[in-house]
Write a protein that holds these residues in place. Sequence first.
Motif, PDB file in Angstrom:
ATOM      1  N   PHE A 164     -18.299 -27.041 -47.413  1.00 47.69           N
ATOM      2  CA  PHE A 164     -16.872 -26.982 -47.117  1.00 47.69           C
ATOM      3  C   PHE A 164     -16.557 -27.589 -45.754  1.00 47.69           C
ATOM      4  CE2 PHE A 164     -13.233 -24.695 -45.232  1.00 47.69           C
ATOM      5  CZ  PHE A 164     -12.246 -25.194 -46.060  1.00 47.69           C
ATOM      6  N   LEU A 165     -17.345 -27.244 -44.754  1.00 53.45           N
ATOM      7  CA  LEU A 165     -17.022 -27.634 -43.380  1.00 53.45           C
ATOM      8  C   LEU A 165     -17.585 -28.989 -42.960  1.00 53.45           C
ATOM      9  CD1 LEU A 165     -17.485 -24.191 -41.603  1.00 53.45           C
ATOM     10  CD2 LEU A 165     -15.344 -25.410 -41.947  1.00 53.45           C
ATOM     11  N   GLU A 166     -18.622 -29.451 -43.603  1.00 51.90           N
ATOM     12  CA  GLU A 166     -19.341 -30.648 -43.152  1.00 51.90           C
ATOM     13  C   GLU A 166     -18.477 -31.901 -42.988  1.00 51.90           C
ATOM     14  OE1 GLU A 166     -22.103 -32.501 -41.357  1.00 51.90           O
ATOM     15  OE2 GLU A 166     -22.731 -30.595 -42.206  1.00 51.90           O
ATOM     16  N   PRO A 167     -17.584 -32.220 -43.937  1.00 53.53           N
ATOM     17  CA  PRO A 167     -16.881 -33.504 -43.787  1.00 53.53           C
ATOM     18  C   PRO A 167     -16.183 -33.691 -42.439  1.00 53.53           C
ATOM     19  CG  PRO A 167     -16.415 -32.544 -45.925  1.00 53.53           C
ATOM     20  CD  PRO A 167     -17.191 -31.519 -45.144  1.00 53.53           C
ATOM     21  N   ARG A 168     -15.447 -32.684 -41.992  1.00 54.15           N
ATOM     22  CA  ARG A 168     -14.733 -32.826 -40.712  1.00 54.15           C
ATOM     23  C   ARG A 168     -14.971 -31.630 -39.799  1.00 54.15           C
ATOM     24  NH1 ARG A 168     -10.548 -34.733 -44.242  1.00 54.15           N
ATOM     25  NH2 ARG A 168     -10.298 -36.956 -43.999  1.00 54.15           N
ATOM     26  N   ARG A 169     -15.836 -30.732 -40.243  1.00 51.30           N
ATOM     27  CA  ARG A 169     -16.089 -29.484 -39.533  1.00 51.30           C
ATOM     28  C   ARG A 169     -14.747 -28.783 -39.285  1.00 51.30           C
ATOM     29  NH1 ARG A 169     -18.753 -32.662 -35.779  1.00 51.30           N
ATOM     30  NH2 ARG A 169     -17.861 -31.380 -34.136  1.00 51.30           N
ATOM     31  N   TRP A 170     -14.622 -28.089 -38.191  1.00 46.82           N
ATOM     32  CA  TRP A 170     -13.392 -27.347 -37.937  1.00 46.82           C
ATOM     33  C   TRP A 170     -12.230 -28.254 -37.548  1.00 46.82           C
ATOM     34  CZ3 TRP A 170     -11.758 -22.402 -38.572  1.00 46.82           C
ATOM     35  CH2 TRP A 170     -12.698 -21.540 -39.130  1.00 46.82           C
ATOM     36  N   GLY A 171     -12.512 -29.490 -37.199  1.00 45.15           N
ATOM     37  CA  GLY A 171     -11.433 -30.436 -36.915  1.00 45.15           C
ATOM     38  C   GLY A 171     -10.555 -30.667 -38.125  1.00 45.15           C
ATOM     39  N   GLY A 172     -11.080 -30.421 -39.322  1.00 41.53           N
ATOM     40  CA  GLY A 172     -10.302 -30.569 -40.550  1.00 41.53           C
ATOM     41  C   GLY A 172      -9.182 -29.557 -40.672  1.00 41.53           C
ATOM     42  N   TYR A 173      -9.264 -28.470 -39.921  1.00 38.55           N
ATOM     43  CA  TYR A 173      -8.224 -27.443 -40.016  1.00 38.55           C
ATOM     44  C   TYR A 173      -6.871 -27.987 -39.584  1.00 38.55           C
ATOM     45  CZ  TYR A 173      -5.808 -23.048 -39.916  1.00 38.55           C
ATOM     46  OH  TYR A 173      -4.901 -22.054 -40.172  1.00 38.55           O
ATOM     47  N   ILE A 174      -6.855 -28.772 -38.536  1.00 41.90           N
ATOM     48  CA  ILE A 174      -5.569 -29.290 -38.054  1.00 41.90           C
ATOM     49  C   ILE A 174      -5.068 -30.457 -38.890  1.00 41.90           C
ATOM     50  CG2 ILE A 174      -5.780 -28.469 -35.686  1.00 41.90           C
ATOM     51  CD1 ILE A 174      -6.750 -31.232 -34.889  1.00 41.90           C
TER      52      ILE A 174
END
Length: 184
Positions: free
Chosen positions: A140-150
């Motif tokens: 889940f997190l690998e593509p953009r890690r936590w930067g994907g949240y924003i």
Amino acid sequence: MNEFIYFETLSYLCDYVHRRLAKEGIQFNSTILQHYPANTKTADALETDCLEFENIFLLRPSKLDVLKTLSEDNLSEVMDAIQVELFNDAINWGLIVALFSTVGHLASSYVHQGRSYMVQDLVASIGDYFFKNSTKMDNFLEPRRWGGYILKPKKKNYMLTGLAFTGVAIIGMVIGMILLQINC
């Protein structure tokens, strides 16, 4: 689990708990934040969504109130059961917001009850679950890690709220099952 993603996830959880308690004038420090500081922009967006979610769903009396009375003996077991059900089918940002909001709400309750020592145990139980289920979390997190949240849609995100509400329903269901087992 990718070690960086693991500590990054814990840093966002610790950052939210820190911010949540700071609003009440309560000090919460974690060594994780010293070594893995959360990105401010992402942490701000996460805090906004978690607080909005908490105001809508967690501040009224519910089955979640029973979590405030957990002892340190069964905290980890109950939080594991909640996370197993919450992330059984999939992981998404709405469910993560539901979990983080619940942890922030419980952390505040524990501090007000004079049981601040349980806050670290609560955070650790979340980290333990993420570590045990590393493949699912990494995917889940690998593509953009936590930067994907924003990068999630900026409009009023009813889907996020719906997914988070589903998370609370699942958490309530698990608590109900646990109470049945305890009372039987």
